[in-house]
Structures are given as structure tokens and as C-alpha cells.
Design a protein around this motif. Structure first.
Motif, PDB file in Angstrom:
ATOM      1  N   VAL A 103       0.835  -1.205   0.000  1.00 20.15           N
ATOM      2  CA  VAL A 103       0.000   0.000   0.000  1.00 20.15           C
ATOM      3  C   VAL A 103       0.866   1.250   0.000  1.00 20.15           C
ATOM      4  O   VAL A 103       0.603   2.216  -0.739  1.00 20.15           O
ATOM      5  CB  VAL A 103      -0.953  -0.018   1.216  1.00 20.15           C
ATOM      6  N   ALA A 104       1.928   1.269   0.808  1.00 17.80           N
ATOM      7  CA  ALA A 104       2.808   2.442   0.865  1.00 17.80           C
ATOM      8  C   ALA A 104       3.486   2.691  -0.477  1.00 17.80           C
ATOM      9  O   ALA A 104       3.609   3.843  -0.924  1.00 17.80           O
ATOM     10  CB  ALA A 104       3.852   2.253   1.965  1.00 17.80           C
ATOM     11  N   LEU A 105       3.931   1.630  -1.160  1.00 19.34           N
ATOM     12  CA  LEU A 105       4.568   1.793  -2.469  1.00 19.34           C
ATOM     13  C   LEU A 105       3.570   2.287  -3.510  1.00 19.34           C
ATOM     14  O   LEU A 105       3.895   3.167  -4.331  1.00 19.34           O
ATOM     15  CB  LEU A 105       5.190   0.475  -2.914  1.00 19.34           C
ATOM     16  N   LEU A 106       2.353   1.751  -3.494  1.00 24.41           N
ATOM     17  CA  LEU A 106       1.341   2.189  -4.459  1.00 24.41           C
ATOM     18  C   LEU A 106       0.943   3.644  -4.216  1.00 24.41           C
ATOM     19  O   LEU A 106       0.770   4.416  -5.173  1.00 24.41           O
ATOM     20  CB  LEU A 106       0.118   1.281  -4.374  1.00 24.41           C
ATOM     21  N   ALA A 181      -9.882   1.877  -1.605  1.00 22.98           N
ATOM     22  CA  ALA A 181     -10.273   3.108  -0.912  1.00 22.98           C
ATOM     23  C   ALA A 181      -9.154   3.623  -0.024  1.00 22.98           C
ATOM     24  O   ALA A 181      -8.940   4.842   0.092  1.00 22.98           O
ATOM     25  CB  ALA A 181     -11.533   2.841  -0.079  1.00 22.98           C
ATOM     26  N   THR A 182      -8.411   2.708   0.601  1.00 20.12           N
ATOM     27  CA  THR A 182      -7.278   3.124   1.438  1.00 20.12           C
ATOM     28  C   THR A 182      -6.209   3.813   0.599  1.00 20.12           C
ATOM     29  O   THR A 182      -5.670   4.857   0.993  1.00 20.12           O
ATOM     30  CB  THR A 182      -6.675   1.903   2.152  1.00 20.12           C
ATOM     31  N   ILE A 183      -5.894   3.254  -0.565  1.00 23.28           N
ATOM     32  CA  ILE A 183      -4.870   3.843  -1.433  1.00 23.28           C
ATOM     33  C   ILE A 183      -5.318   5.206  -1.947  1.00 23.28           C
ATOM     34  O   ILE A 183      -4.533   6.162  -1.975  1.00 23.28           O
ATOM     35  CB  ILE A 183      -4.566   2.882  -2.600  1.00 23.28           C
ATOM     36  N   ILE A 184      -6.584   5.318  -2.337  1.00 25.80           N
ATOM     37  CA  ILE A 184      -7.088   6.609  -2.832  1.00 25.80           C
ATOM     38  C   ILE A 184      -7.028   7.669  -1.740  1.00 25.80           C
ATOM     39  O   ILE A 184      -6.574   8.804  -1.964  1.00 25.80           O
ATOM     40  CB  ILE A 184      -8.534   6.432  -3.352  1.00 25.80           C
ATOM     41  N   THR A 185      -7.496   7.319  -0.543  1.00 26.41           N
ATOM     42  CA  THR A 185      -7.533   8.299   0.547  1.00 26.41           C
ATOM     43  C   THR A 185      -6.130   8.710   0.980  1.00 26.41           C
ATOM     44  O   THR A 185      -5.847   9.903   1.171  1.00 26.41           O
ATOM     45  CB  THR A 185      -8.306   7.716   1.741  1.00 26.41           C
ATOM     46  N   LEU A 186      -5.226   7.745   1.141  1.00 27.43           N
ATOM     47  CA  LEU A 186      -3.860   8.079   1.539  1.00 27.43           C
ATOM     48  C   LEU A 186      -3.146   8.890   0.457  1.00 27.43           C
ATOM     49  O   LEU A 186      -2.364   9.801   0.770  1.00 27.43           O
ATOM     50  CB  LEU A 186      -3.073   6.808   1.845  1.00 27.43           C
ATOM     51  N   SER A 187      -3.411   8.580  -0.801  1.00 28.22           N
ATOM     52  CA  SER A 187      -2.793   9.357  -1.883  1.00 28.22           C
ATOM     53  C   SER A 187      -3.244  10.814  -1.832  1.00 28.22           C
ATOM     54  O   SER A 187      -2.447  11.730  -2.061  1.00 28.22           O
ATOM     55  CB  SER A 187      -3.149   8.738  -3.240  1.00 28.22           C
ATOM     56  N   LEU A 246       4.849   8.087   5.831  1.00 25.33           N
ATOM     57  CA  LEU A 246       3.557   8.413   6.436  1.00 25.33           C
ATOM     58  C   LEU A 246       2.536   7.303   6.202  1.00 25.33           C
ATOM     59  O   LEU A 246       1.693   7.030   7.071  1.00 25.33           O
ATOM     60  CB  LEU A 246       3.039   9.736   5.874  1.00 25.33           C
ATOM     61  N   SER A 247       2.599   6.655   5.045  1.00 26.99           N
ATOM     62  CA  SER A 247       1.670   5.552   4.772  1.00 26.99           C
ATOM     63  C   SER A 247       2.000   4.323   5.609  1.00 26.99           C
ATOM     64  O   SER A 247       1.094   3.570   5.997  1.00 26.99           O
ATOM     65  CB  SER A 247       1.711   5.190   3.281  1.00 26.99           C
ATOM     66  N   ILE A 252      -5.365   5.305  11.109  1.00 27.52           N
ATOM     67  CA  ILE A 252      -6.689   5.925  11.227  1.00 27.52           C
ATOM     68  C   ILE A 252      -7.453   5.795   9.916  1.00 27.52           C
ATOM     69  O   ILE A 252      -8.636   5.418   9.897  1.00 27.52           O
ATOM     70  CB  ILE A 252      -6.543   7.396  11.638  1.00 27.52           C
ATOM     71  N   THR A 253      -6.791   6.101   8.793  1.00 29.70           N
ATOM     72  CA  THR A 253      -7.461   5.996   7.498  1.00 29.70           C
ATOM     73  C   THR A 253      -7.900   4.569   7.213  1.00 29.70           C
ATOM     74  O   THR A 253      -8.977   4.331   6.673  1.00 29.70           O
ATOM     75  CB  THR A 253      -6.516   6.494   6.396  1.00 29.70           C
ATOM     76  N   VAL A 254      -7.053   3.601   7.592  1.00 28.89           N
ATOM     77  CA  VAL A 254      -7.410   2.198   7.365  1.00 28.89           C
ATOM     78  C   VAL A 254      -8.644   1.823   8.184  1.00 28.89           C
ATOM     79  O   VAL A 254      -9.510   1.079   7.714  1.00 28.89           O
ATOM     80  CB  VAL A 254      -6.218   1.284   7.725  1.00 28.89           C
ATOM     81  N   ASN A 255      -8.751   2.330   9.398  1.00 26.97           N
ATOM     82  CA  ASN A 255      -9.943   2.058  10.210  1.00 26.97           C
ATOM     83  C   ASN A 255     -11.203   2.677   9.612  1.00 26.97           C
ATOM     84  O   ASN A 255     -12.301   2.138   9.753  1.00 26.97           O
ATOM     85  CB  ASN A 255      -9.743   2.600  11.626  1.00 26.97           C
ATOM     86  N   ILE A 256     -11.037   3.824   8.924  1.00 21.74           N
ATOM     87  CA  ILE A 256     -12.194   4.547   8.411  1.00 21.74           C
ATOM     88  C   ILE A 256     -12.655   4.001   7.070  1.00 21.74           C
ATOM     89  O   ILE A 256     -13.856   3.787   6.845  1.00 21.74           O
ATOM     90  CB  ILE A 256     -11.872   6.051   8.305  1.00 21.74           C
TER      91      ILE A 256
END
Length: 308
Positions: A103-106, A181-187, A246-247, A252-256
Motif C-alpha cells: 500500500v505504501a509503495l502504491l 479506498a485506502t490507497i485513494i484516501t492516503l494518496s 507516512l503511509s 486511522i485511514t485504514v480504520n475509516i
């Protein structure tokens, strides 16, 4: 018989001779020893860095070597490698580690691909006034609360949300909650931290080099690949460090928006809160620390950090 007394020129004040005070002697001594002056100047921040960062890492490593009494739930300061061995050999931790790194690399790759054209337009195409407007626009999301932005994306990506309303006429479907959704939000969250370093790096690229490449017959993509990209590579690396690190630690984002998919930060949070197993949480927290140190070591070997 008269004695001539010296007269002071009119308009020139009498300047008293400087007194040989302790402060003046110290100032003269420091001016003659610049290395000592620099050491004293950096002593306070280096002490604070050592206290907050290095001491915290040492305390984290020591805590990972402790255990929790299964009957009382209290921490036993008996040193053992059981927690670290369990983290290294457990299939759950290996799966979550691979998921977290992926996820962090993506997220880093997506942010770089989006940031490059935006930063190039800001640095080389936009006027000076539009540059200031765009910089403010990039910084504006940082003024909003982290939780507000994460929950906003939860609403956008949910069923019957804005995203599904936009893509439904074309046969599209919302990704819902999960890794996409996690990748989109973190990006989205870390994009400003990638745009700004690349924008600063592109500003240092002289326009004359681009003009010279065009005069010599260089095409647009050849100029970007052979001239621009090598010069802004350190800036890209700097932005990737922000988004990647940071990823790695986000939970928190993963929980949401992540659904049932967990990352390393979620395992640390679960063991600290619900399980009340601080030593195991400390052992899990060592994994992203080791990963980011390995990432920095790999980046350093490329020489990209030398020009930052």
C-alpha cells in the motif's frame, strides 16, 4: 604662563573605551573559534533530538524485550526475544507487513505520477501570480482536519455516494471500503507533501536548459527524460520519503475506509489498546522503523540524497 588644554572638535561625541567584561571576552573567544561556536549553537537541538528520537527508539527496543504476565496482565521486565520471534515468524504479521509495504509503495507511485505534471505546470508554465494561487491551493487541504478529510472520502466512496453517482451512467461501480479506498484516501492526504518538493526542484531547473534541448532537436519527452528528470530526481526522492513513511505508520485511514484490511499501525493500536500488550506492540512497531531505514539506505546508495 598659560597652559594650552586640548580641545575636542565640536560635534564629535566622546566614545568611552570599551570595558573588558566577561561577555565581551566570551564573544571575542567565540569569534576566534568558529567550530566551538557552531557546536554550542547546535548543542540544544541535538540534545532535544537525542532525547526525543534516539531515546524513544531505545525505549521502544527495550520494551519489545519485555513480556506480559498472562494472569495479572502486568508488564514483566524479564528480557526475552519471544515477541520479536513471534513477529518475525507469525504468518499474520508477515501478511500484514507485505500489505502495508504494498500500500505504501502504491500510494507513493500514485502521488508521484499526479505530482509531476502539477508541479511542472506550476514551475514552468504558470505565471508568477498563478504560481502563488496554485501554491495556496496545494497547501489549503493541509489546513483541514485529518479526520474530516478521511471521513469525507468515506462518504465519497461509500455505496450511493458521490463517486458512484458520477460513474453509474458509464457502467462504473464504486470501490467501496477496502484496499483501493485506502490507497485513494492516503494518496489524497499525502499529495501536497509530494508536490511541494518536486515543485521546488523544478524551480531550480534553468529554463535555458530546456531551450537548449529544444534548439538541439530534443523532443518533449526526450527533454523531460534526459534533462529534467535527472535534475529533479532528488526532489522526487524527498517527496517519496514523505508519502512512503507516512503511509507505513498510518492506521486511522485504514480504520475509516479500509474495511477489514489491517496494516501494521492497526496491529500496534490494537495491542496497545484492546489487548493491553505493550511489549508485543513495541515489537510490531519495530517493523516499519526497520523498513524505512532500509528504504533510506537504498535511496542513499543511489546518490539522490547527496543533492538534497
Amino acid at each position: 604662563m598659560t597652559v594650552d588644554t586640548p580641545t575636542r572638535p565640536v560635534g564629535r561625541p566622546i566614545v568611552p573605551a570599551p570595558r573588558d567584561t566577561v561577555a565581551r571576552r566570551g564573544s571575542v573567544f567565540l569569534s576566534r573559534h568558529p567550530r566551538l561556536r557552531l557546536s554550542l549553537l547546535l548543542s540544544a537541538p541535538m540534545f532535544w533530538l537525542g532525547l526525543v528520537y534516539i531515546a524513544a527508539l531505545a525505549a521502544l527496543l527495550i520494551t519489545a524485550l519485555w513480556t506480559v504476565d498472562t494472569f495479572t496482565g502486568t508488564i514483566s521486565q524479564t528480557w526475552t526475544l519471544d515477541n520479536i520471534i513471534a513477529v518475525l515468524t507469525g504468518s499474520l504479521y508477515q501478511t500484514v507487513t507485505l500489505r502495508t509495504v504494498g500500500v505504501a509503495l502504491l500510494v507513493t507511485l500514485v502521488d508521484i505520477l499526479i505530482a509531476l505534471p502539477i508541479a511542472f505546470f506550476m514551475a514552468k508554465v504558470a505565471s508568477a501570480r498563478l504560481q502563488r494561487v496554485l501554491v495556496i491551493a496545494v497547501l489549503m487541504p493541509l489546513w483541514a482536519s485529518y479526520l474530516v478529510k478521511a471521513y469525507a472520502w468515506r462518504s465519497v466512496l461509500s455505496r450511493d455516494g458521490i463517486f458512484e453517482w458520477l460513474v453509474a451512467p458509464f457502467g462504473g461501480q464504486t470501490p467501496g471500503y477496502g484496499l483501493p479506498a485506502t490507497i485513494i484516501t492516503l494518496s489524497y492526504l499525502w499529495l501536497p507533501y509530494v508536490i511541494l518538493p518536486i515543485y521546488a526542484g523544478l524551480e531550480r531547473v534553468p529554463d535555458s536548459l530546456l531551450e537548449a534541448s529544444g534548439d538541439l532537436g530534443g523532443k518533449t519527452w526526450s527533454t523531460l527524460r534526459l534533462v529534467v528528470l535527472p535534475m529533479i530526481w532528488p526532489a522526487i526522492i524527498a517527496g517519496s520519503i514523505f508519502s512512503f513513511s507516512l503511509s507505513l505508520g498510518d492506521y486511522i485511514t485504514v480504520n475509516i475506509v479500509g474495511g477489514a484490511n489491517q496494516m501494521l499501525g492497526n496491529l500496534v493500536y490494537t495491542n496497545v489498546g484492546a489487548a493491553n500488550n505493550l511489549p508485543l506492540a513495541a515489537a510490531i512497531a519495530l517493523i516499519p522503523i526497520v523498513i524505512i531505514f532500509a528504504y533510506l539506505a537504498a535511496v542513499r546508495r543511489t546518490g539522490a540524497l547527496d543533492n538534497l
